[in-house]
Design a protein around this motif. Structure first.
Motif, PDB file in Angstrom:
ATOM      1  N   ALA A 147      19.039 -66.120  43.313  1.00 54.54           N
ATOM      2  CA  ALA A 147      18.585 -66.128  44.705  1.00 54.54           C
ATOM      3  C   ALA A 147      19.765 -65.974  45.660  1.00 54.54           C
ATOM      4  O   ALA A 147      19.677 -65.262  46.669  1.00 54.54           O
ATOM      5  N   ASN A 148      20.880 -66.629  45.353  1.00 57.60           N
ATOM      6  CA  ASN A 148      22.081 -66.484  46.178  1.00 57.60           C
ATOM      7  C   ASN A 148      22.654 -65.073  46.092  1.00 57.60           C
ATOM      8  O   ASN A 148      23.061 -64.498  47.109  1.00 57.60           O
ATOM      9  N   ALA A 149      22.690 -64.504  44.897  1.00 58.78           N
ATOM     10  CA  ALA A 149      23.187 -63.140  44.739  1.00 58.78           C
ATOM     11  C   ALA A 149      22.319 -62.154  45.513  1.00 58.78           C
ATOM     12  O   ALA A 149      22.816 -61.235  46.177  1.00 58.78           O
ATOM     13  N   ASN A 150      21.006 -62.353  45.431  1.00 57.00           N
ATOM     14  CA  ASN A 150      20.081 -61.491  46.161  1.00 57.00           C
ATOM     15  C   ASN A 150      20.332 -61.577  47.661  1.00 57.00           C
ATOM     16  O   ASN A 150      20.357 -60.553  48.364  1.00 57.00           O
ATOM     17  N   ALA A 151      20.540 -62.786  48.169  1.00 61.59           N
ATOM     18  CA  ALA A 151      20.789 -62.969  49.596  1.00 61.59           C
ATOM     19  C   ALA A 151      22.085 -62.293  50.029  1.00 61.59           C
ATOM     20  O   ALA A 151      22.149 -61.688  51.114  1.00 61.59           O
ATOM     21  N   LEU A 152      23.124 -62.368  49.193  1.00 63.01           N
ATOM     22  CA  LEU A 152      24.388 -61.712  49.523  1.00 63.01           C
ATOM     23  C   LEU A 152      24.212 -60.197  49.609  1.00 63.01           C
ATOM     24  O   LEU A 152      24.773 -59.540  50.491  1.00 63.01           O
ATOM     25  N   ILE A 153      23.426 -59.653  48.679  1.00 64.63           N
ATOM     26  CA  ILE A 153      23.212 -58.202  48.672  1.00 64.63           C
ATOM     27  C   ILE A 153      22.333 -57.778  49.845  1.00 64.63           C
ATOM     28  O   ILE A 153      22.624 -56.791  50.530  1.00 64.63           O
ATOM     29  N   LEU A 154      21.269 -58.518  50.111  1.00 62.53           N
ATOM     30  CA  LEU A 154      20.374 -58.144  51.212  1.00 62.53           C
ATOM     31  C   LEU A 154      21.060 -58.243  52.570  1.00 62.53           C
ATOM     32  O   LEU A 154      20.738 -57.492  53.489  1.00 62.53           O
ATOM     33  N   SER A 155      22.008 -59.174  52.697  1.00 63.39           N
ATOM     34  CA  SER A 155      22.722 -59.343  53.966  1.00 63.39           C
ATOM     35  C   SER A 155      23.971 -58.464  54.052  1.00 63.39           C
ATOM     36  O   SER A 155      24.723 -58.560  55.021  1.00 63.39           O
ATOM     37  N   ASP A 156      24.195 -57.646  53.039  1.00 62.81           N
ATOM     38  CA  ASP A 156      25.324 -56.707  52.992  1.00 62.81           C
ATOM     39  C   ASP A 156      26.681 -57.413  52.953  1.00 62.81           C
ATOM     40  O   ASP A 156      27.692 -56.841  53.348  1.00 62.81           O
ATOM     41  N   GLN A 157      26.698 -58.636  52.447  1.00 69.56           N
ATOM     42  CA  GLN A 157      27.984 -59.304  52.229  1.00 69.56           C
ATOM     43  C   GLN A 157      28.612 -58.888  50.905  1.00 69.56           C
ATOM     44  O   GLN A 157      29.800 -59.112  50.682  1.00 69.56           O
ATOM     45  N   ALA A 158      27.800 -58.305  50.033  1.00 71.65           N
ATOM     46  CA  ALA A 158      28.293 -57.792  48.750  1.00 71.65           C
ATOM     47  C   ALA A 158      27.350 -56.692  48.291  1.00 71.65           C
ATOM     48  O   ALA A 158      26.148 -56.748  48.555  1.00 71.65           O
ATOM     49  N   LYS A 159      27.906 -55.721  47.615  1.00 71.51           N
ATOM     50  CA  LYS A 159      27.079 -54.647  47.050  1.00 71.51           C
ATOM     51  C   LYS A 159      26.860 -54.839  45.553  1.00 71.51           C
ATOM     52  O   LYS A 159      25.816 -54.453  45.026  1.00 71.51           O
ATOM     53  N   THR A 160      27.838 -55.420  44.880  1.00 68.81           N
ATOM     54  CA  THR A 160      27.730 -55.647  43.436  1.00 68.81           C
ATOM     55  C   THR A 160      28.107 -57.086  43.136  1.00 68.81           C
ATOM     56  O   THR A 160      29.194 -57.545  43.510  1.00 68.81           O
ATOM     57  N   VAL A 161      27.205 -57.807  42.480  1.00 66.33           N
ATOM     58  CA  VAL A 161      27.425 -59.219  42.178  1.00 66.33           C
ATOM     59  C   VAL A 161      27.242 -59.451  40.681  1.00 66.33           C
ATOM     60  O   VAL A 161      26.244 -59.031  40.094  1.00 66.33           O
ATOM     61  N   LEU A 162      28.213 -60.118  40.092  1.00 71.48           N
ATOM     62  CA  LEU A 162      28.155 -60.534  38.692  1.00 71.48           C
ATOM     63  C   LEU A 162      27.648 -61.974  38.663  1.00 71.48           C
ATOM     64  O   LEU A 162      28.284 -62.866  39.233  1.00 71.48           O
TER      65      LEU A 162
END
Length: 323
Positions: free
Chosen positions: A122-137
Motif C-alpha cells: 500500500a505504501n509503495a502504491n501510494a509513492l508511485i501514484l503520487s509520483d514520488q517514485a517510479k520503481t519500488v522494490l
C-alpha cells in the motif's frame, strides 16, 4: 489515463536448512500428525547461524530484479516489511540498499508483523501514484526462528524464515478494473488486541524476547477480519470473490486459509497455498507465495489476485492486484 503500480518481477529466497515436523518430536511433546492436523505445516526453513534478515532480503531482491530484467540502478525506493530486523537501527531496507549498490533513491522499513507486506504494498502504491517514485522494490523478510520459545509447543512449530520480493513500476492504465497493477488496498488495525499476539521483549525489557500467542483468539479474529478486508478492497473496484482468479493469503494456518476462502466464496482450487512447505514466515509469506505461485504456473499475466494478511497489533489488510 490512470497511473498504476504494475508488477515487473518477483523472486524469493528460502534458507538451506529444512526442518521437518519430526525434528520437534525430539525436544517437545508434539508429533508430525499433531502439527499437520492443527496447522497444515509439514516443514519450514531456518536461517543458518550468522545469517541475517538483511542477507536473505538481499537474495530475494536480487531474484526479483533478475525476473524483472532490471538492476539496482533502476530502483527509486526500497520498502522492507519485517518484524525481525538485524539491528534496532538502521533499517533493513537501507542495509539492503547498500548491499545492492544502490546509490540513489531512499529506503525504509514497515513493521506490521504478518500484515507487513500488505502495508508495504500500500505504501509503495501510494509513492508511485503520487509520483514520488517510479520503481519500488518491495521486500518481505523474516527470521522468526530467532524469536521462538523452544519450550512452547503451541508456537515454536508454526514459524519459519524466508524472504520474497516484488518490483513495482509506474505504468499508465485506462482507469478500469481491467488494468494491470494494484487496483485497491485496504488497511486496518485495532490496538485493543495487543495481548493475543506479541513479543515480550524490546527496549522496555532490554531483551529480544519471545513470541507469545493466544492461538484460539487469533484464529477467531483472523477469518472474520481477513474476509472483511478482502471484500472491502474488492468493493472499491466494483468486484467480488467471483471475479478473483487467485487468493494469495498470509500463510499462517491452513484452517484460517480455508475459512477465509469459504467466506469469500472462492474454492480452494483458486487459493495459492504454501504453508505446508514454509510455515508462517510472517511478512515474507505473501511475496513467497506470489513467487512460488508464479513458478508453479498458477499465477499468469492478467490474473486478478487478492492478497490478505493479519498479524500482531492487531493489524490486517488486503491488496487487489492484477498480475
Amino acid at each position: 489515463m490512470t497511473r498504476r503500480a504494475v508488477v515487473q518481477g518477483v523472486g524469493h529466497y528460502l534458507p538451506e536448512r529444512v526442518v521437518q515436523n519430526c525434528e520437534f518430536e525430539k525436544t517437545i511433546d508434539t508429533s508430525d500428525e499433531w502439527i499437520r492436523t492443527r496447522s497444515g505445516i509439514e516443514r519450514r526453513h531456518f536461517v543458518a547461524p550468522g545469517q541475517t534478515t538483511t542477507d536473505i532480503a538481499v537474495l530475494a531482491a536480487e531474484a526479483a530484479l533478475r525476473d524483472a530484467g532490471m538492476v539496482a540502478a533502476d530502483v527509486d525506493a526500497i520498502i522492507v516489511a519485517t518484524s525481525t530486523p538485524d539491528l534496532t537501527f538502521p533499517s533493513v531496507a537501507t542495509m539492503v540498499q547498500g548491499r545492492l549498490g544502490m546509490e540513489q533513491g531512499f529506503a525504509f522499513d514497515v513493521q506490521a508483523v504478518c500484515a507487513g507486506f500488505a502495508y508495504a504494498l500500500a505504501n509503495a502504491n501510494a509513492l508511485i501514484l503520487s509520483d514520488q517514485a517510479k520503481t519500488v522494490l518491495v521486500i518481505g523478510a523474516e527470521t522468526f526462528s530467532r524469536l521462538m520459545d523452544w519450550t512452547d509447543r503451541g508456537t515454536c512449530v508454526l514459524f519459519g524464515d524466508g524472504a520474497g520480493a516484488l518490483v513495482l513500476r509506474a505504468e499508465e492504465g485506462a482507469g478500469t478494473n481491467a488494468d494491470r497493477g494494484i487496483l485497491a488496498t485496504d488497511l486496518r488495525s485495532d490496538g485493543r488486541h495487543k495481548d493475543i499476539l506479541y513479543v515480550d521483549g524490546g527496549t522496555s525489557t532490554g531483551t529480544t524476547g519471545h513470541l507469545r500467542m493466544e492461538g484460539k483468539e487469533v484464529f477467531r479474529h483472523a477469518i472474520e477480519k481477513l474476509a472483511e478486508t478482502a471484500h472491502a478492497a474488492l468493493d472499491k473496484v466494483g468486484m467480488s470473490g467471483e471475479d478473483v482468479d487467485w487468493i494469495v493469503p498470509h500463510q499462517a494456518n491452513i484452517r484460517i486459509i480455508e475459512g477465509t476462502a469459504k467466506r469469500m466464496q472462492v474454492p480452494m482450487e483458486r487459493v495459492v497455498v504454501t504453508v505446508q512447505d514454509h510455515g508462517n514466515t510472517s511478512a515474507a509469506s505473501i511475496p513467497l507465495a506470489l513467487s512460488v505461485g508464479k513458478a508453479r504456473g498458477q499465477i499468469k499475466r492478467g490474473d486478478l489476485l487478492v492478497a490478505e494478511a493479519i498479524g500482531g497489533g492487531l493489524a490486517w489488510g488486503s491488496v487487489v492486484l492484477r498480475w
